[in-house]
Design an enzyme around this catalytic site. Structure first.
Site, PDB file in Angstrom:
ATOM      1  N   HIS A 160      67.054  28.827   9.801  1.00 45.28           N
ATOM      2  CA  HIS A 160      67.352  27.779   9.501  1.00 45.28           C
ATOM      3  C   HIS A 160      68.105  26.930   8.373  1.00 45.28           C
ATOM      4  CE1 HIS A 160      64.658  26.550  12.735  1.00 45.28           C
ATOM      5  NE2 HIS A 160      64.239  27.822  13.017  1.00 45.28           N
ATOM      6  N   ASN A 161      68.476  28.514   7.891  1.00 45.45           N
ATOM      7  CA  ASN A 161      69.142  28.459   6.244  1.00 45.45           C
ATOM      8  C   ASN A 161      70.307  28.302   6.749  1.00 45.45           C
ATOM      9  OD1 ASN A 161      70.058  29.669   3.767  1.00 45.45           O
ATOM     10  ND2 ASN A 161      69.078  30.461   3.707  1.00 45.45           N
ATOM     11  N   ASP A 193      65.739  40.319   7.579  1.00 44.44           N
ATOM     12  CA  ASP A 193      64.542  39.628   6.955  1.00 44.44           C
ATOM     13  C   ASP A 193      64.893  41.048   5.100  1.00 44.44           C
ATOM     14  OD1 ASP A 193      62.020  38.723   6.558  1.00 44.44           O
ATOM     15  OD2 ASP A 193      60.838  40.570   6.034  1.00 44.44           O
ATOM     16  N   LYS A 210      79.554  42.046  -6.017  1.00 48.87           N
ATOM     17  CA  LYS A 210      77.697  41.500  -4.974  1.00 48.87           C
ATOM     18  C   LYS A 210      78.193  41.841  -3.704  1.00 48.87           C
ATOM     19  CE  LYS A 210      73.083  39.467  -4.639  1.00 48.87           C
ATOM     20  NZ  LYS A 210      72.759  38.231  -4.347  1.00 48.87           N
TER      21      LYS A 210
HETATM   22  P1  IMP Z   1      64.046  35.929   2.895  1.00 48.17           P
HETATM   23  O1  IMP Z   1      64.970  37.305   3.862  1.00 48.17           O
HETATM   24  O2  IMP Z   1      64.316  34.740   3.664  1.00 48.17           O
HETATM   25  O3  IMP Z   1      62.379  35.914   3.573  1.00 48.17           O
HETATM   26  O4  IMP Z   1      63.881  36.364   1.488  1.00 48.17           O
HETATM   27  C1  IMP Z   1      62.863  37.000   0.408  1.00 48.17           C
HETATM   28  C2  IMP Z   1      63.443  36.944  -0.539  1.00 48.17           C
HETATM   29  O5  IMP Z   1      63.735  38.333  -1.581  1.00 48.17           O
HETATM   30  C3  IMP Z   1      64.557  35.753  -0.707  1.00 48.17           C
HETATM   31  O6  IMP Z   1      63.742  34.307  -0.830  1.00 48.17           O
HETATM   32  C4  IMP Z   1      64.923  36.280  -2.664  1.00 48.17           C
HETATM   33  O7  IMP Z   1      64.033  35.490  -3.600  1.00 48.17           O
HETATM   34  C5  IMP Z   1      65.113  37.194  -2.428  1.00 48.17           C
HETATM   35  N1  IMP Z   1      66.484  38.319  -1.993  1.00 48.17           N
HETATM   36  C6  IMP Z   1      66.355  38.674  -1.183  1.00 48.17           C
HETATM   37  N2  IMP Z   1      67.619  39.278  -1.327  1.00 48.17           N
HETATM   38  C7  IMP Z   1      68.248  38.535  -2.790  1.00 48.17           C
HETATM   39  C8  IMP Z   1      69.554  38.743  -3.299  1.00 48.17           C
HETATM   40  O8  IMP Z   1      70.627  39.432  -2.938  1.00 48.17           O
HETATM   41  N3  IMP Z   1      69.290  37.944  -4.401  1.00 48.17           N
HETATM   42  C9  IMP Z   1      68.127  37.997  -4.929  1.00 48.17           C
HETATM   43  N4  IMP Z   1      66.856  38.124  -4.178  1.00 48.17           N
HETATM   44  C10 IMP Z   1      67.044  37.734  -2.842  1.00 48.17           C
END
Ligand code: IMP
Length: 209
Positions: A15-16, A75, A189
Site C-alpha cells: 500500500h506504499n 519484506d 544505493k
Molecule cells: P517492511 O519491509 O515494509 O516491513 O519494512 C521494513 C523496515 O526495514 C522499513 O520500514 C525500514 O525501516 C527498514 N528498511 C528496509 N530496507 C531499508 C533500506 O534500504 N534502508 C533503510 N531502512 C530499510
C-alpha cells in the site's frame, strides 16, 4: 522448473506508493503491468511470520487469493549480529512511537538509538556487523510460489549520518565503504542494496535467457 511470470498483470502487494513506483520501474522493461494492492482495495494481512520469507509469503498469498492474479510482495529489515539478528522482522516495529508515548507514527531516530543503546550495553568492543535483508515472494492464485532473498552486509555506525535515505540508512555503512547508505546517491544505493540483490535474482530467474 520454476514457474515463470511472463508479461501481463502483476499485483504488487504493497500500500506504499514509493515501493510501487520503484518496483514498477524495475519490471517495466519486461512488459509487466504492475497494479497495487491498494488500488484494488485489497486488505493488508497481519504479518504474523517470524522470518522475512514467511512475512513476504503471507502478503503475496493474501493478495493472490483475493485478486486471483499473480502477486509480488516484499519484506525487509535490518539484522545486527551481536543482537542475535534483531530487530530483523521487527525493524519497522521498533520505530513505533506508541510503544513509548501512546502516539501513532514512526520515529526512526528512536529505533536506531535503541539498537545503539543495546550495542553500548554489550560494551565498547561490541561486534557492529549487520545486514539488510530483502525477500521478494511471488504467489500465483493456484498456490505456486517463488522466493528470492537479497542481502547487503555492513556495519552499524553511530551517530547517524546523511539525509538521502530512509529508515535505518543513516546508520548503515555498507562493506568496503566509509559513507552510510544515507550519504550515498540513491542511484548507487539501488545498485548495491539488498533490494537490488533480490531483484537481480528474480529478474535472472523470471525473465532471464
Ligand atoms: P517492511 O519491509 O515494509 O516491513 O519494512 C521494513 C523496515 O526495514 C522499513 O520500514 C525500514 O525501516 C527498514 N528498511 C528496509 N530496507 C531499508 C533500506 O534500504 N534502508 C533503510 N531502512 C530499510
Amino acid at each position: 522448473m520454476t514457474r515463470k511470470l511472463g508479461s501481463g498483470k502483476l499485483v504488487i502487494a504493497t500500500h506504499n506508493a514509493g515501493k510501487l513506483r520503484e518496483i514498477s520501474a524495475l519490471l517495466a522493461p519486461y512488459g509487466v503491468e504492475c497494479i497495487s494492492a491498494g488500488a484494488l482495495g485489497l486488505p493488508e494481512p497481519v504479518e504474523t511470520g517470524t522470518t522475512f520469507v514467511e512475512n513476504a509469503l503471507i502478503k503475496a498469498r493474501a493478495a493472490a487469493d483475493a485478486s486471483q492474479l499473480p502477486c509480488l510482495a516484499d519484506d525487509s529489515g535490518l539484522s545486527v549480529a551481536a543482537l542475535g539478528g534483531r530487530p530483523g522482522v521487527y525493524t519497522a516495529d521498533w520505530a513505533e512511537r506508541q510503544w513509548f508515548e501512546g502516539e501513532p507514527g514512526r520515529d526512526w531516530y528512536m529505533a536506531m538509538g535503541k539498537v545503539e543503546g543495546m550495542l553500548q550495553a554489550i560494551g565498547p568492543d561490541a561486534d557492529r556487523a549487520c545486514w539488510f535483508s530483502c525477500v521478494l515472494a511471488i504467489a500465483w492464485p493456484d498456490g505456486d510460489t517463488a522466493v528470492y532473498e537479497g542481502r547487503a552486509d555492513g556495519t552499524f555506525s553511530w551517530p547517524p549520518r546523511g539525509g538521502k535515505g530512509f529508515g535505518y540508512d543513516p546508520v548503515f555503512v555498507p562493506s568496503g565503504r566509509s559513507e552510510t547508505f544515507a550519504e550515498i546517491d540513491p542511484e548507487e544505493k539501488h545498485r548495491i542494496s539488498h533490494r537490488a540483490d533480490a531483484f537481480a535474482k528474480l529478474v535472472a530467474e523470471q525473465f532471464g535467457g
